[in-house]
Design a protein around this motif. Structure first.
Motif, PDB file in Angstrom:
ATOM      1  N   GLU A  88       0.713  -1.114  -0.154  1.00 22.70           N
ATOM      2  CA  GLU A  88       0.121  -0.087   0.106  1.00 22.70           C
ATOM      3  C   GLU A  88       0.972   1.134  -0.055  1.00 22.70           C
ATOM      4  O   GLU A  88       1.730   1.339   0.848  1.00 22.70           O
ATOM      5  CB  GLU A  88      -0.870   0.014   1.233  1.00 22.70           C
ATOM      6  CG  GLU A  88      -2.077   1.135   1.024  1.00 22.70           C
ATOM      7  CD  GLU A  88      -3.022   0.873   2.165  1.00 22.70           C
ATOM      8  OE1 GLU A  88      -4.155   1.747   2.227  1.00 22.70           O
ATOM      9  OE2 GLU A  88      -2.956   0.057   2.841  1.00 22.70           O
ATOM     10  N   GLY A  89       0.539   2.300  -0.946  1.00 25.06           N
ATOM     11  CA  GLY A  89       1.321   3.277  -0.955  1.00 25.06           C
ATOM     12  C   GLY A  89       2.743   2.935  -1.640  1.00 25.06           C
ATOM     13  O   GLY A  89       2.980   2.091  -2.315  1.00 25.06           O
ATOM     14  N   VAL A  90       3.732   3.405  -0.893  1.00 24.26           N
ATOM     15  CA  VAL A  90       5.228   3.322  -0.904  1.00 24.26           C
ATOM     16  C   VAL A  90       5.776   1.949  -0.553  1.00 24.26           C
ATOM     17  O   VAL A  90       6.721   1.575  -0.542  1.00 24.26           O
ATOM     18  CB  VAL A  90       5.981   4.481  -0.752  1.00 24.26           C
ATOM     19  CG1 VAL A  90       5.780   5.487  -1.448  1.00 24.26           C
ATOM     20  CG2 VAL A  90       5.858   4.824   0.595  1.00 24.26           C
ATOM     21  N   ARG A  91       4.823   1.339   0.540  1.00 22.51           N
ATOM     22  CA  ARG A  91       5.254   0.224   1.012  1.00 22.51           C
ATOM     23  C   ARG A  91       4.958  -1.185   0.319  1.00 22.51           C
ATOM     24  O   ARG A  91       3.766  -1.403   0.146  1.00 22.51           O
ATOM     25  CB  ARG A  91       4.619   0.001   2.439  1.00 22.51           C
ATOM     26  CG  ARG A  91       4.886  -1.091   3.391  1.00 22.51           C
ATOM     27  CD  ARG A  91       4.324  -1.200   4.737  1.00 22.51           C
ATOM     28  NE  ARG A  91       4.581  -2.379   5.349  1.00 22.51           N
ATOM     29  CZ  ARG A  91       3.517  -3.054   5.469  1.00 22.51           C
ATOM     30  NH1 ARG A  91       2.330  -3.153   4.928  1.00 22.51           N
ATOM     31  NH2 ARG A  91       3.843  -4.393   5.942  1.00 22.51           N
ATOM     32  N   ILE A  92       5.810  -1.849   0.208  1.00 20.63           N
ATOM     33  CA  ILE A  92       5.766  -3.046  -0.629  1.00 20.63           C
ATOM     34  C   ILE A  92       6.027  -4.427   0.248  1.00 20.63           C
ATOM     35  O   ILE A  92       6.923  -4.253   0.775  1.00 20.63           O
ATOM     36  CB  ILE A  92       6.676  -3.076  -1.870  1.00 20.63           C
ATOM     37  CG1 ILE A  92       6.454  -1.835  -2.645  1.00 20.63           C
ATOM     38  CG2 ILE A  92       6.815  -4.526  -2.572  1.00 20.63           C
ATOM     39  CD1 ILE A  92       7.423  -1.858  -4.069  1.00 20.63           C
ATOM     40  N   THR A  93       5.007  -5.242   0.203  1.00 23.13           N
ATOM     41  CA  THR A  93       4.984  -6.397   1.112  1.00 23.13           C
ATOM     42  C   THR A  93       5.424  -7.499   0.152  1.00 23.13           C
ATOM     43  O   THR A  93       6.027  -8.789   0.795  1.00 23.13           O
ATOM     44  CB  THR A  93       3.766  -6.593   1.678  1.00 23.13           C
ATOM     45  OG1 THR A  93       2.863  -6.763   0.758  1.00 23.13           O
ATOM     46  CG2 THR A  93       3.257  -5.615   2.502  1.00 23.13           C
ATOM     47  N   ASN A  94       5.229  -7.606  -1.034  1.00 24.45           N
ATOM     48  CA  ASN A  94       5.853  -8.699  -1.900  1.00 24.45           C
ATOM     49  C   ASN A  94       5.718  -8.207  -3.428  1.00 24.45           C
ATOM     50  O   ASN A  94       4.692  -7.514  -3.667  1.00 24.45           O
ATOM     51  CB  ASN A  94       4.547  -9.894  -1.747  1.00 24.45           C
ATOM     52  CG  ASN A  94       5.094 -11.100  -2.364  1.00 24.45           C
ATOM     53  OD1 ASN A  94       5.213 -11.044  -3.564  1.00 24.45           O
ATOM     54  ND2 ASN A  94       5.456 -12.087  -1.650  1.00 24.45           N
ATOM     55  N   HIS A 149       9.544  -3.787   2.219  1.00 22.78           N
ATOM     56  CA  HIS A 149      10.311  -2.402   2.028  1.00 22.78           C
ATOM     57  C   HIS A 149       9.534  -1.546   1.770  1.00 22.78           C
ATOM     58  O   HIS A 149       8.498  -1.473   1.176  1.00 22.78           O
ATOM     59  CB  HIS A 149      11.553  -2.672   1.197  1.00 22.78           C
ATOM     60  CG  HIS A 149      11.012  -3.264  -0.092  1.00 22.78           C
ATOM     61  ND1 HIS A 149      10.463  -4.468  -0.469  1.00 22.78           N
ATOM     62  CD2 HIS A 149      10.947  -2.686  -1.333  1.00 22.78           C
ATOM     63  CE1 HIS A 149      10.256  -4.560  -1.689  1.00 22.78           C
ATOM     64  NE2 HIS A 149      10.603  -3.672  -2.409  1.00 22.78           N
ATOM     65  N   THR A 150      10.033  -0.239   2.302  1.00 18.10           N
ATOM     66  CA  THR A 150       9.307   0.931   1.713  1.00 18.10           C
ATOM     67  C   THR A 150      10.010   1.621   0.934  1.00 18.10           C
ATOM     68  O   THR A 150      11.262   2.077   1.233  1.00 18.10           O
ATOM     69  CB  THR A 150       9.315   1.754   2.992  1.00 18.10           C
ATOM     70  OG1 THR A 150       8.374   1.009   3.962  1.00 18.10           O
ATOM     71  CG2 THR A 150       8.219   3.129   3.093  1.00 18.10           C
ATOM     72  N   LEU A 151       9.657   2.153  -0.136  1.00 20.93           N
ATOM     73  CA  LEU A 151      10.223   2.994  -1.303  1.00 20.93           C
ATOM     74  C   LEU A 151      10.318   4.312  -0.606  1.00 20.93           C
ATOM     75  O   LEU A 151       9.506   4.841   0.052  1.00 20.93           O
ATOM     76  CB  LEU A 151       9.636   3.075  -2.491  1.00 20.93           C
ATOM     77  CG  LEU A 151       9.448   1.784  -3.141  1.00 20.93           C
ATOM     78  CD1 LEU A 151       8.433   1.681  -4.383  1.00 20.93           C
ATOM     79  CD2 LEU A 151      10.687   0.990  -3.417  1.00 20.93           C
ATOM     80  N   PRO A 152      11.466   5.070  -0.929  1.00 26.66           N
ATOM     81  CA  PRO A 152      11.709   6.491  -0.417  1.00 26.66           C
ATOM     82  C   PRO A 152      10.842   7.487  -1.153  1.00 26.66           C
ATOM     83  O   PRO A 152      10.601   8.798  -0.707  1.00 26.66           O
ATOM     84  CB  PRO A 152      13.172   6.725  -0.463  1.00 26.66           C
ATOM     85  CG  PRO A 152      13.542   5.721  -1.942  1.00 26.66           C
ATOM     86  CD  PRO A 152      12.502   4.667  -1.574  1.00 26.66           C
ATOM     87  N   LYS A 185       7.617   4.728  -9.939  1.00 28.67           N
ATOM     88  CA  LYS A 185       7.088   3.317 -10.389  1.00 28.67           C
ATOM     89  C   LYS A 185       7.875   2.236  -9.972  1.00 28.67           C
ATOM     90  O   LYS A 185       9.299   2.378  -9.818  1.00 28.67           O
ATOM     91  CB  LYS A 185       7.010   3.411 -11.962  1.00 28.67           C
ATOM     92  CG  LYS A 185       8.331   3.751 -12.567  1.00 28.67           C
ATOM     93  CD  LYS A 185       7.787   3.840 -14.363  1.00 28.67           C
ATOM     94  CE  LYS A 185       8.985   4.063 -15.132  1.00 28.67           C
ATOM     95  NZ  LYS A 185       8.915   4.285 -16.480  1.00 28.67           N
ATOM     96  N   ALA A 186       7.509   1.073 -10.053  1.00 29.04           N
ATOM     97  CA  ALA A 186       8.203  -0.316  -9.833  1.00 29.04           C
ATOM     98  C   ALA A 186       7.985  -1.097 -11.231  1.00 29.04           C
ATOM     99  O   ALA A 186       6.924  -1.361 -11.608  1.00 29.04           O
ATOM    100  CB  ALA A 186       7.768  -0.907  -8.623  1.00 29.04           C
ATOM    101  N   CYS A 187       9.275  -1.809 -11.858  1.00 31.13           N
ATOM    102  CA  CYS A 187       9.313  -2.309 -12.918  1.00 31.13           C
ATOM    103  C   CYS A 187       9.842  -3.458 -12.796  1.00 31.13           C
ATOM    104  O   CYS A 187      11.066  -3.704 -11.917  1.00 31.13           O
ATOM    105  CB  CYS A 187       9.910  -1.593 -13.985  1.00 31.13           C
ATOM    106  SG  CYS A 187       8.968   0.217 -14.390  1.00 31.13           S
ATOM    107  N   ALA A 188       9.399  -4.873 -13.384  1.00 35.14           N
ATOM    108  CA  ALA A 188      10.094  -5.888 -13.422  1.00 35.14           C
ATOM    109  C   ALA A 188      10.550  -5.818 -14.928  1.00 35.14           C
ATOM    110  O   ALA A 188      10.181  -5.604 -15.778  1.00 35.14           O
ATOM    111  CB  ALA A 188       9.283  -7.121 -13.365  1.00 35.14           C
TER     112      ALA A 188
END
Length: 191
Positions: A98-104, A163-166, A170-173
């Motif tokens: 949720e938001g800038v916090r990524i759990t998986n 982890h929490t993004l600063p 965007k997050a890309c694979a």
């Protein structure tokens, strides 16, 4: 035939009193707008079961996104052998949090149709790239290099550490085959 008659009677009763007719046909009605779905042109067995599920409790929920990007047809050389990857393969990227916090975060490759038998992926790596709102990459997390070959797929890479993004962005694979990027799939990250 008995079930069809019951449904016809219920539909006729709905025209006069939607809530009471639904209560007789299916069970107790919790709200006036709790009316049955449109079952026109659908056949039922004699032992049809209609189950109403309760609503989910309100409160914080884990959000996420999933998407796939096609992998364009390409050829490459590995170990002195020429390989071709035909159309029909996709890079899939799933992100939870949720938001800038990524759990998986997970990424993988799957092929469909003839590509599932013809596509050969050797010397592959999946990476996660994080970019700011100006589209400038500020972090790269590299999965392990897979020097073996797989037909019709690439082993999934799953990052399960919270982890929490600063910052938003965007997050890309990204999929690399023999050192060259072959596909990318992104999700926008907002606050």
């Amino acid at each position: 035939m008995r079930l069809v008659s019951a449904i016809v009677a219920s539909v006729a009763a709905l025209a006069m009193s939607p809530a009471s007719a639904y209560a007789e046909a299916v069970g107790p009605v919790s709200r006036v707008d709790d009316v049955p779905s449109d079952y026109e042109n659908e056949e039922f067995t004699d032992n049809l079961i209609v189950e109403n599920l309760p609503s989910q409790p309100e409160g914080p929920t884990v959000r996420g996104a999933a998407g796939s990007a096609p992998i364009d047809t390409f050829s490459y050389e590995f170990g002195g052998v020429q390989f071709s990857v035909p159309t029909g393969c996709f890079l899939t990227h799933v992100i939870k949090g949720e938001g800038v916090r990524i759990t998986n975060q997970m990424s993988g490759v799957d092929c469909v149709g003839p590509s599932a038998l013809l596509a050969k992926f050797c010397n592959t790596r999946l990476e996660f790239h994080y970019a700011n709102t100006s589209n400038k990459t500020y972090k790269i997390v590299r999965g392990p290099l897979k020097s073996s070959c797989r037909t019709g797929t690439v082993d999934s890479y799953n990052r399960t550490t919270d982890h929490t993004l600063p910052r938003a962005g965007k997050a890309c694979a990204q999929l690399f085959v023999s050192g060259k990027r072959r596909s990318m799939q992104c999700h926008y990250i907002t606050l």
